[in-house]
Write an enzyme that holds these catalytic residues in place. Structure first.
Site, PDB file in Angstrom:
ATOM      1  N   GLU A  94       0.748  -1.249  -0.020  1.00  0.00           N
ATOM      2  CA  GLU A  94       0.037  -0.037   0.136  1.00  0.00           C
ATOM      3  C   GLU A  94       0.697   1.224   0.093  1.00  0.00           C
ATOM      4  OE1 GLU A  94      -0.346  -2.473   2.137  1.00  0.00           O
ATOM      5  OE2 GLU A  94      -2.299  -3.221   2.005  1.00  0.00           O
TER       6      GLU A  94
ATOM      7  N   PRO B 121      10.728 -15.251   0.795  1.00  0.00           N
ATOM      8  CA  PRO B 121       9.415 -15.134   1.663  1.00  0.00           C
ATOM      9  C   PRO B 121       8.837 -13.801   1.803  1.00  0.00           C
ATOM     10  CG  PRO B 121      11.600 -15.733   2.883  1.00  0.00           C
ATOM     11  CD  PRO B 121      11.819 -15.753   1.318  1.00  0.00           C
TER      12      PRO B 121
ATOM     13  N   GLU C  47       4.641  -5.493 -10.243  1.00  0.00           N
ATOM     14  CA  GLU C  47       5.876  -5.299 -10.444  1.00  0.00           C
ATOM     15  C   GLU C  47       6.663  -6.442 -11.528  1.00  0.00           C
ATOM     16  OE1 GLU C  47       7.054  -5.118  -6.525  1.00  0.00           O
ATOM     17  OE2 GLU C  47       6.628  -3.126  -6.217  1.00  0.00           O
TER      18      GLU C  47
ATOM     19  N   PRO D  35       1.197  -8.770  -8.562  1.00  0.00           N
ATOM     20  CA  PRO D  35       2.005  -9.275  -9.668  1.00  0.00           C
ATOM     21  C   PRO D  35       2.489  -8.138 -10.667  1.00  0.00           C
ATOM     22  CG  PRO D  35      -0.239  -9.667 -10.048  1.00  0.00           C
ATOM     23  CD  PRO D  35      -0.357  -9.022  -8.844  1.00  0.00           C
TER      24      PRO D  35
ATOM     25  N   GLY E 183      13.914  -4.971   0.248  1.00  0.00           N
ATOM     26  CA  GLY E 183      14.075  -3.870  -0.676  1.00  0.00           C
ATOM     27  C   GLY E 183      15.045  -4.553  -1.801  1.00  0.00           C
ATOM     28  N   GLU E 184      15.045  -5.791  -2.327  1.00  0.00           N
ATOM     29  CA  GLU E 184      15.586  -6.168  -3.229  1.00  0.00           C
ATOM     30  C   GLU E 184      14.955  -7.078  -4.236  1.00  0.00           C
ATOM     31  OE1 GLU E 184      20.246  -6.866  -2.302  1.00  0.00           O
ATOM     32  OE2 GLU E 184      18.939  -8.776  -1.266  1.00  0.00           O
TER      33      GLU E 184
END
Length: 429
Positions: free
Chosen positions: A65, A268, A338, A336, A310-311
């Site tokens: 969000e 995960p 991205e 989905p 962040g990867e």
């Protein structure tokens, strides 16, 4: 501002339970679920000075969000407005800190305790509050209404499951939704449900997640890891939950002989589960390594566990095939968009009720394929690994499907323009 008696009773009850709430907060800190250095923000204490001038408050509950709101935050800062962005999770805070534009600051959202909310609002004095999706906290809503601060729901959604629950409490949900100056819904179904539950003004603007830029990645790191895994068949399972990793590991074992040097990447949803996922792989006789330990995948690695924050932009760029987690178990499916924007063929399970529109669009375009279990997942992964042309075609179609659904940020900004003008003119005060 008059509120139904049940809201006043709720406010009193939460106030009386404040010591227990504080205890829960410290328990969460002990479990690593709260930022130890910023715990006071959850009690409404600011850790930053309020910027001078007009301030817009933008809130997203967690990673998805909050990141989806970044285009709106950028539009506002480009207009010279200061923006306070809040979220409620450690992972969202660490990501947002890296990606906020100049003119925007991040704080953890205070818990819905009257004293915490009062403390928060008395310091920040926002001119407008934008709340993403379905965050409905009674004390926060009442406090905003009492201060005559306009409240707008952006990217609003109301799933059929939530709608059925709220129908059993019609007076409560109507009393809350009536305090929203405007609800901007993702779909016509969301809009209809919100209106039926009592939202006085609803507009369909679409899903702003379609307009979000794909997550960034350092080109040097992309090039380095691409070189390490060059020539290997690769697929990624993103945002997975308990119960899904065992199926993914079973797929790797089933396909390893057909696809020598197969590399399966598992990210995960909650990075702290990395050790558990790696342990599952080792119990299955596979060689697993974890990203958080600073280990790169080598030729001996079967399962590479991405238990960092962040990867995902990096690993979406490395894998041409992505299984979206939260879909093989009844979580409801994660975003989905991205991986679709970054050129991946999408696989997903049957549980997509929290993102039905997105998955339906991808399925219609044949940019995505639904699988039911580990057996059908193995067949789908095998087909895509064996047919590079099919994988590229699916990736192209998934990107086109997402692109066609854009434009929600423009419509959202047009819809809140009158509130921004009101704030800049100082009409409310």
């Amino acid at each position: 501002m008059s509120f139904p008696i049940i809201f006043k009773a709720y406010r009193t009850a939460v106030s009386m339970l404040e010591p227990a709430v504080l205890g829960l907060l410290y328990w969460r800190r002990h479990k690593g679920r709260e930022d130890r250095t910023r715990l006071s923000e959850r009690q409404g204490y600011p850790s930053r000075e309020r910027p001078k001038g007009h301030l817009m408050w933008v809130h997203g509950a967690s990673i998805g969000e909050t990141l989806s709101l970044l285009p709106i935050v950028e539009r506002m800062t480009q207009r010279g407005l200061s923006v306070l962005v809040t979220s409620g999770t450690k992972t969202s805070a660490s990501l947002i800190a890296r990606r906020l534009p100049p003119g925007a600051i991040h704080q953890f959202v205070p818990l819905d305790v009257p004293r915490y909310i009062k403390r928060f609002l008395e310091h920040w004095h926002p001119d407008l509050a934008l709340i993403a999706e379905s965050e409905i906290w009674p004390n926060t809503i009442m406090a905003l209404a009492e201060r005559d601060i306009p409240l707008v729901m952006v990217n609003g959604r109301m799933s059929d499951r939530s709608y059925q629950r709220w129908q059993k409490m019609p007076g409560i949900i109507r009393g809350l939704l009536e305090r929203f100056a405007l609800c901007l819904a993702q779909t016509s179904d969301d809009a209809e449900r919100l209106a039926r539950l009592g939202a006085p003004r609803v507009i369909v603007t679409g899903n702003i997640k379609f307009d979000a830029a794909p997550p960034p990645a350092d080109p040097r790191v992309v090039a380095h890891l691409s070189g390490l895994i060059a020539g290997r068949p690769v697929w990624l399972a993103a945002s997975t939950h308990p119960g899904e990793e065992s199926a993914i590991i079973a797929v790797h074992r089933a396909l390893a002989n057909r696809h020598p040097h197969l590399l399966t990447i598992i990210a995960p949803r909650h990075p702290h589960r990395g050790p558990d996922v790696a342990s599952l792989a080792r119990q299955a006789g596979l060689r697993a390594s974890r990203r958080s330990e600073g280990i790169h995948p080598d030729r001996a690695t079967d399962i590479y566990v991405v238990d960092t924050v962040g990867e995902m932009g990096l690993f979406y760029r490395l894998s041409p095939i992505v299984l979206m987690g939260g879909t093989l178990v009844p979580i409801g499916g994660h975003n989905p968009i991205e991986p679709a924007k970054l050129g991946a063929a999408i696989l997903h399970g049957p549980h997509v009720h929290t993102a039905t529109e997105i998955y339906e669009a991808l399925d219609r375009s044949r940019g995505a394929v639904m699988v039911k279990d580990s057996a059908t997942l193995a067949r789908a992964v095998n087909e895509l690994l064996s047919n590079a042309a099919l994988t590229r075609d699916m990736a192209r179609k998934s990107g086109e499907a997402v692109q066609a659904l854009g434009g929600a940020v423009d419509r959202t900004m047009q819809s809140v323009e009158s509130f921004i003008v009101q704030a800049k003119l100082g009409a409310r005060r």
